[in-house]
Design a protein around this motif. Structure first.
Motif, PDB file in Angstrom:
ATOM      1  N   ALA A 456      -8.324  38.492   6.274  1.00  0.00           N
ATOM      2  CA  ALA A 456      -7.299  37.949   7.163  1.00  0.00           C
ATOM      3  C   ALA A 456      -5.959  38.648   6.944  1.00  0.00           C
ATOM      4  O   ALA A 456      -5.312  39.091   7.900  1.00  0.00           O
ATOM      5  CB  ALA A 456      -7.154  36.441   6.945  1.00  0.00           C
ATOM      6  N   ARG A 457      -5.535  38.774   5.691  1.00  0.00           N
ATOM      7  CA  ARG A 457      -4.268  39.456   5.415  1.00  0.00           C
ATOM      8  C   ARG A 457      -4.385  40.965   5.591  1.00  0.00           C
ATOM      9  O   ARG A 457      -3.447  41.620   6.045  1.00  0.00           O
ATOM     10  CB  ARG A 457      -3.799  39.146   3.998  1.00  0.00           C
ATOM     11  N   SER A 458      -5.507  41.527   5.223  1.00  0.00           N
ATOM     12  CA  SER A 458      -5.665  42.978   5.317  1.00  0.00           C
ATOM     13  C   SER A 458      -5.670  43.453   6.760  1.00  0.00           C
ATOM     14  O   SER A 458      -5.238  44.577   7.048  1.00  0.00           O
ATOM     15  CB  SER A 458      -6.961  43.417   4.619  1.00  0.00           C
ATOM     16  N   ARG A 459      -6.149  42.621   7.683  1.00  0.00           N
ATOM     17  CA  ARG A 459      -6.187  43.014   9.095  1.00  0.00           C
ATOM     18  C   ARG A 459      -4.827  42.907   9.761  1.00  0.00           C
ATOM     19  O   ARG A 459      -4.594  43.530  10.799  1.00  0.00           O
ATOM     20  CB  ARG A 459      -7.191  42.141   9.857  1.00  0.00           C
ATOM     21  N   SER A 460      -3.946  42.111   9.219  1.00  0.00           N
ATOM     22  CA  SER A 460      -2.658  41.877   9.863  1.00  0.00           C
ATOM     23  C   SER A 460      -1.878  43.185   9.995  1.00  0.00           C
ATOM     24  O   SER A 460      -1.745  43.953   9.035  1.00  0.00           O
ATOM     25  CB  SER A 460      -1.847  40.862   9.054  1.00  0.00           C
ATOM     26  N   SER A 461      -1.348  43.426  11.178  1.00  0.00           N
ATOM     27  CA  SER A 461      -0.561  44.640  11.432  1.00  0.00           C
ATOM     28  C   SER A 461       0.916  44.434  11.157  1.00  0.00           C
ATOM     29  O   SER A 461       1.718  45.354  11.341  1.00  0.00           O
ATOM     30  CB  SER A 461      -0.753  45.088  12.889  1.00  0.00           C
ATOM     31  N   ASP A 462       1.282  43.238  10.719  1.00  0.00           N
ATOM     32  CA  ASP A 462       2.697  42.936  10.503  1.00  0.00           C
ATOM     33  C   ASP A 462       3.266  43.639   9.278  1.00  0.00           C
ATOM     34  O   ASP A 462       4.472  43.891   9.214  1.00  0.00           O
ATOM     35  CB  ASP A 462       2.900  41.424  10.353  1.00  0.00           C
ATOM     36  N   LEU A 523      -4.109  52.321  10.424  1.00  0.00           N
ATOM     37  CA  LEU A 523      -3.522  53.102  11.513  1.00  0.00           C
ATOM     38  C   LEU A 523      -4.578  53.793  12.375  1.00  0.00           C
ATOM     39  O   LEU A 523      -4.272  54.722  13.119  1.00  0.00           O
ATOM     40  CB  LEU A 523      -2.564  54.147  10.942  1.00  0.00           C
ATOM     41  N   ASP A 524      -5.812  53.338  12.279  1.00  0.00           N
ATOM     42  CA  ASP A 524      -6.905  53.996  13.002  1.00  0.00           C
ATOM     43  C   ASP A 524      -6.715  53.956  14.513  1.00  0.00           C
ATOM     44  O   ASP A 524      -7.154  54.865  15.222  1.00  0.00           O
ATOM     45  CB  ASP A 524      -8.248  53.347  12.639  1.00  0.00           C
ATOM     46  N   ASP A 525      -6.091  52.908  15.023  1.00  0.00           N
ATOM     47  CA  ASP A 525      -5.946  52.741  16.468  1.00  0.00           C
ATOM     48  C   ASP A 525      -4.684  53.394  17.028  1.00  0.00           C
ATOM     49  O   ASP A 525      -4.432  53.328  18.238  1.00  0.00           O
ATOM     50  CB  ASP A 525      -5.940  51.248  16.820  1.00  0.00           C
ATOM     51  N   GLU A 529      -0.818  61.725  17.987  1.00  0.00           N
ATOM     52  CA  GLU A 529       0.475  62.391  18.159  1.00  0.00           C
ATOM     53  C   GLU A 529       1.644  61.553  17.655  1.00  0.00           C
ATOM     54  O   GLU A 529       2.759  62.075  17.469  1.00  0.00           O
ATOM     55  CB  GLU A 529       0.701  62.733  19.636  1.00  0.00           C
ATOM     56  N   ASP A 530       1.415  60.259  17.404  1.00  0.00           N
ATOM     57  CA  ASP A 530       2.482  59.399  16.895  1.00  0.00           C
ATOM     58  C   ASP A 530       2.546  59.387  15.372  1.00  0.00           C
ATOM     59  O   ASP A 530       3.461  58.796  14.794  1.00  0.00           O
ATOM     60  CB  ASP A 530       2.289  57.955  17.397  1.00  0.00           C
ATOM     61  N   VAL A 531       1.571  60.008  14.723  1.00  0.00           N
ATOM     62  CA  VAL A 531       1.507  60.000  13.262  1.00  0.00           C
ATOM     63  C   VAL A 531       1.868  61.390  12.737  1.00  0.00           C
ATOM     64  O   VAL A 531       1.326  62.398  13.192  1.00  0.00           O
ATOM     65  CB  VAL A 531       0.109  59.598  12.762  1.00  0.00           C
ATOM     66  N   ALA A 532       2.789  61.428  11.798  1.00  0.00           N
ATOM     67  CA  ALA A 532       3.204  62.695  11.187  1.00  0.00           C
ATOM     68  C   ALA A 532       3.162  62.571   9.672  1.00  0.00           C
ATOM     69  O   ALA A 532       3.464  61.506   9.118  1.00  0.00           O
ATOM     70  CB  ALA A 532       4.613  63.081  11.637  1.00  0.00           C
ATOM     71  N   LEU A 553       3.923  59.494   5.087  1.00  0.00           N
ATOM     72  CA  LEU A 553       3.290  59.296   6.382  1.00  0.00           C
ATOM     73  C   LEU A 553       4.245  58.511   7.275  1.00  0.00           C
ATOM     74  O   LEU A 553       4.735  57.442   6.891  1.00  0.00           O
ATOM     75  CB  LEU A 553       1.967  58.552   6.212  1.00  0.00           C
ATOM     76  N   LEU A 554       4.524  59.051   8.472  1.00  0.00           N
ATOM     77  CA  LEU A 554       5.444  58.427   9.413  1.00  0.00           C
ATOM     78  C   LEU A 554       4.707  58.056  10.695  1.00  0.00           C
ATOM     79  O   LEU A 554       3.860  58.834  11.180  1.00  0.00           O
ATOM     80  CB  LEU A 554       6.609  59.357   9.753  1.00  0.00           C
ATOM     81  N   LEU A 555       5.014  56.895  11.226  1.00  0.00           N
ATOM     82  CA  LEU A 555       4.481  56.448  12.502  1.00  0.00           C
ATOM     83  C   LEU A 555       5.652  56.269  13.461  1.00  0.00           C
ATOM     84  O   LEU A 555       6.512  55.420  13.243  1.00  0.00           O
ATOM     85  CB  LEU A 555       3.715  55.131  12.344  1.00  0.00           C
ATOM     86  N   ARG A 556       5.680  57.113  14.485  1.00  0.00           N
ATOM     87  CA  ARG A 556       6.787  57.108  15.452  1.00  0.00           C
ATOM     88  C   ARG A 556       8.141  57.162  14.747  1.00  0.00           C
ATOM     89  O   ARG A 556       9.068  56.428  15.075  1.00  0.00           O
ATOM     90  CB  ARG A 556       6.695  55.901  16.382  1.00  0.00           C
ATOM     91  N   GLY A 557       8.214  58.022  13.738  1.00  0.00           N
ATOM     92  CA  GLY A 557       9.460  58.278  13.046  1.00  0.00           C
ATOM     93  C   GLY A 557       9.773  57.342  11.901  1.00  0.00           C
ATOM     94  O   GLY A 557      10.726  57.585  11.148  1.00  0.00           O
ATOM     95  N   LYS A 558       8.996  56.274  11.728  1.00  0.00           N
ATOM     96  CA  LYS A 558       9.260  55.310  10.654  1.00  0.00           C
ATOM     97  C   LYS A 558       8.235  55.484   9.534  1.00  0.00           C
ATOM     98  O   LYS A 558       7.036  55.575   9.798  1.00  0.00           O
ATOM     99  CB  LYS A 558       9.215  53.884  11.190  1.00  0.00           C
ATOM    100  N   MET A 559       8.730  55.522   8.302  1.00  0.00           N
ATOM    101  CA  MET A 559       7.836  55.725   7.174  1.00  0.00           C
ATOM    102  C   MET A 559       6.934  54.515   6.973  1.00  0.00           C
ATOM    103  O   MET A 559       7.398  53.379   6.931  1.00  0.00           O
ATOM    104  CB  MET A 559       8.635  56.003   5.902  1.00  0.00           C
ATOM    105  N   LYS A 560       5.636  54.780   6.844  1.00  0.00           N
ATOM    106  CA  LYS A 560       4.647  53.716   6.642  1.00  0.00           C
ATOM    107  C   LYS A 560       3.969  53.786   5.283  1.00  0.00           C
ATOM    108  O   LYS A 560       3.405  52.788   4.825  1.00  0.00           O
ATOM    109  CB  LYS A 560       3.586  53.772   7.751  1.00  0.00           C
ATOM    110  N   GLY A 561       3.999  54.950   4.645  1.00  0.00           N
ATOM    111  CA  GLY A 561       3.335  55.063   3.354  1.00  0.00           C
ATOM    112  C   GLY A 561       3.740  56.334   2.637  1.00  0.00           C
ATOM    113  O   GLY A 561       4.279  57.265   3.248  1.00  0.00           O
ATOM    114  N   ALA A 562       3.473  56.356   1.324  1.00  0.00           N
ATOM    115  CA  ALA A 562       3.832  57.528   0.523  1.00  0.00           C
ATOM    116  C   ALA A 562       2.938  57.620  -0.697  1.00  0.00           C
ATOM    117  O   ALA A 562       2.520  56.601  -1.257  1.00  0.00           O
ATOM    118  CB  ALA A 562       5.298  57.460   0.101  1.00  0.00           C
TER     119      ALA A 562
END
Length: 603
Positions: A456-462, A523-525, A529-532, A553-562
């Motif tokens: 439940a928590r792992s699926r959350s995109s928040d 981020l599979d979905d 081109e939005d992932v850099a 790792l950036l998604l639409r310019g925002k850092m999501k992971g490192a």
């Protein structure tokens, strides 16, 4: 009780506190802990009638907290498993319900918690039972905090008796039966205990990667670490086959072929064959670029003329006393607590003590290393004393020692899947956002640590958080579930980090910090081109411990992971960038330029 002992050691329920007014007679029970300290314990509630204020049987009160549980006894909370998750639950629940209050506390009610959570309830007359096949309890200790959410952890081991001073009974037993409707557990000692709530913290077992016909070793607990050290330092061992590509496999390779181990036996003639089903080292945790970096670090460490041994011991292990084993004891040992995050320290020490030659002198030795990628075990059998292993690529290996290091799987076979449904992904007990099971007994059964599956928590995109079976996650879920059951926490999880995945570890002598969706998790979905991703690395051939690797790792310019490897000093800055959601599009690859001080810019 009076004086410092009463203030520090005295834990009392609300009825016990009436002793000060003379309403009850007090008596003292001395509990000897693993450190041989006498814990003063006031136990007026263990009165002769054995009945609680609410009419339910207390069992044998505090006296039974020192000894064994009584057949038919009732406990408000029963915790199965004394690993990190179970011990965290016990300690947090004792704190939340007042079991660990100072002796002089007069009021059991916490108005601040009641105001924040309408469903709050607190009763320091609760009883807990901690059940584990061994007599060892594991606790996570923060040794170094790197950021607000990321820290290094150590695991300390102690006797289950240490929990008696917190109002928690303990039983050295294994669960062999469970009736969820009647809320009862049957132990291998023959005792049957009743509970108000059950916490399943039985952890995980190593996943076997080779057929049962082969005598394979697994890094499971202290005994298995010792057995591995004895086998690899044996004079007759000339070939070792390692199957797996996760954290344990990386540590074994570094210990035997990278930094090496001190031994009285020359091991250079022995070969370690590393079999992995992936195309890159550590693919179970890292992407191909980070895996390639680690591969070069491993070769650099092997070329070093004098590899330095690790200087720190994070885990503390109790002395294991050998004795006669009946069938039940042997089964319990198979369910023993795991070895700890820094098990390689014990492994190196046992290698140094094992083997032997005429001189009895020790030196650092390394095995030869052969890596076979994109292969699995197709068949295996014994041929006399040696193991014959056939790989999926048709190659045949002969091994004196086989080591299986292919990850873990939840250990909860004793619990009926109809009472606590399982995950179809990993077989763990499915839990909701409050660690309650999703089955028909969600009101009475919790699951924490490696035994649970937090889909439940792992699926959350928040939030860039996901479950990984780590010591830190086990401690967090155990404490969180305890506070939920005590009524002082809810799904919002105030005070707990379910907003950002963090993990701090060490591979090949380098600090590794993982933040957020470091490997594009969740981020599979998203459109490609939005992932850099941007990365930089520096490999120091002469001093591999000074090497560094940074990947973001950036998604639409925002850092999501490192991924941060080595001493980068970027973990706090990148954690803040991930949490703040700052648009970094304008910087591009310059974000990782060593001359660009990103920390000062965003201050």
């Amino acid at each position: 009780l009076r004086g410092p002992a009463a203030r520090v050691r005295g834990r009392m329920c609300s009825r016990c506190r009436r002793v000060r007014s003379g309403a009850l007679d007090a008596r003292v029970v001395c509990v000897t802990t693993a450190d041989a300290d006498a814990d003063a314990w006031c136990a007026p509630c263990a009165n002769d009638d054995g009945v609680r204020d609410d009419g339910r049987d207390r069992g044998a009160g505090v006296a039974e907290a020192v000894d064994a549980c009584v057949d038919g006894a009732w406990y408000d909370v029963v915790i199965v498993g004394a690993g990190v998750g179970g011990c965290a639950f016990a300690r947090a629940y004792a704190d939340a319900t007042g079991e660990d209050d100072d002796f002089g506390a007069d009021d059991d009610f916490n108005p601040r918690a009641a105001e924040r959570h309408p469903g709050y309830r607190q009763s320091s007359s609760t009883t807990m039972l901690l059940i584990d096949p061994t007599n060892v309890a594991k606790d996570v200790i923060v040794t170094e905090r790197l950021t607000r959410r990321a820290a290094r952890f150590a695991v300390g081991a102690s006797s289950l008796a240490s929990f008696s001073a917190r109002g928690c009974a303990r039983a050295s037993a294994a669960v062999v039966g469970h009736d969820a409707a009647q809320r009862t557990l049957t132990l291998d000692t023959g005792a049957c205990v009743r509970y108000g709530a059950l916490c399943v913290a039985t952890g995980a077992r190593p996943r076997r990667a080779v057929p049962a016909s082969v005598d394979a070793l697994e890094v499971r607990d202290v005994e298995s670490v010792d057995a591995l050290a004895r086998r690899v330092t044996n004079a007759n061992a000339t070939a070792v086959v390692l199957v797996g590509n996760g954290a344990i496999a990386l540590e074994i390779v570094d210990a035997l072929c990278g930094v090496g181990v001190e031994s009285t036996r020359a091991m250079e003639a022995c070969e370690l064959v590393w079999v992995m089903k992936h195309d890159a080292l550590g693919d179970a945790m890292f992407d191909a670029d980070a895996a390639d970096f680690f591969g070069r670090i491993l070769h650099a460490r092997r070329r070093m003329k004098a590899a330095r041994r690790a200087k720190k011991d994070w885990a503390i292990y109790p002395n294991v006393v050998a004795g006669d084993e009946d069938g039940r004891d042997a089964k319990r040992r198979m369910l023993g607590s795991s070895a700890g995050p820094d098990w390689t320290s014990r492994f190196r020490a046992r290698c140094r003590d094992g083997g032997g030659d005429a001189t009895g002198t020790t030196a650092t030795h390394r095995m030869k290393l052969t890596i076979i990628k994109n292969a699995t075990i197709a068949d295996a059998h014994k041929d006399g004393a040696r193991n014959v292993i056939t790989l999926s690529n048709g190659e045949t290996l002969f091994a004196d020692v086989v080591v299986s290091a292919a990850g873990v799987e939840p250990r909860c076979d004793w619990l009926d899947a109809r009472d606590a449904p399982r995950s179809s992904i990993d077989g763990g007990i499915l839990v909701d956002e409050c660690m309650r099971t999703v089955g028909p007994y969600a009101d009475s059964i919790y699951a924490v640590g490696d035994a649970c599956s937090m889909e439940a928590r792992s699926r959350s995109s928040d939030a860039p958080w996901f479950q990984m079976r780590l010591w830190s996650h086990a401690a967090q879920t155990g404490a969180f579930a305890a506070k939920v059951h005590a009524g002082v926490c809810d799904a919002d999880a105030f005070g707990f980090n379910f907003e950002l995945f963090t993990h701090v570890t060490q591979f090949f002598g380098l600090k590794v910090v993982l933040l957020g969706a470091y490997n594009a998790q969740k981020l599979d979905d998203e459109p490609a081109e939005d992932v850099a991703t941007y990365q930089r690395e520096r490999v120091d051939e002469d001093n591999p411990s000074a090497s560094t690797y940074v990947r973001v790792l950036l998604l639409r310019g925002k850092m999501k992971g490192a991924v941060l490897i080595g001493d980068t000093d970027l973990e706090e800055t990148f954690e803040n960038l991930i949490m703040d959601g700052v648009d970094l599009s304008r910087f591009g690859p310059a974000l990782l330029d060593p001359e660009f001080d990103v920390e000062d810019f965003f201050d």
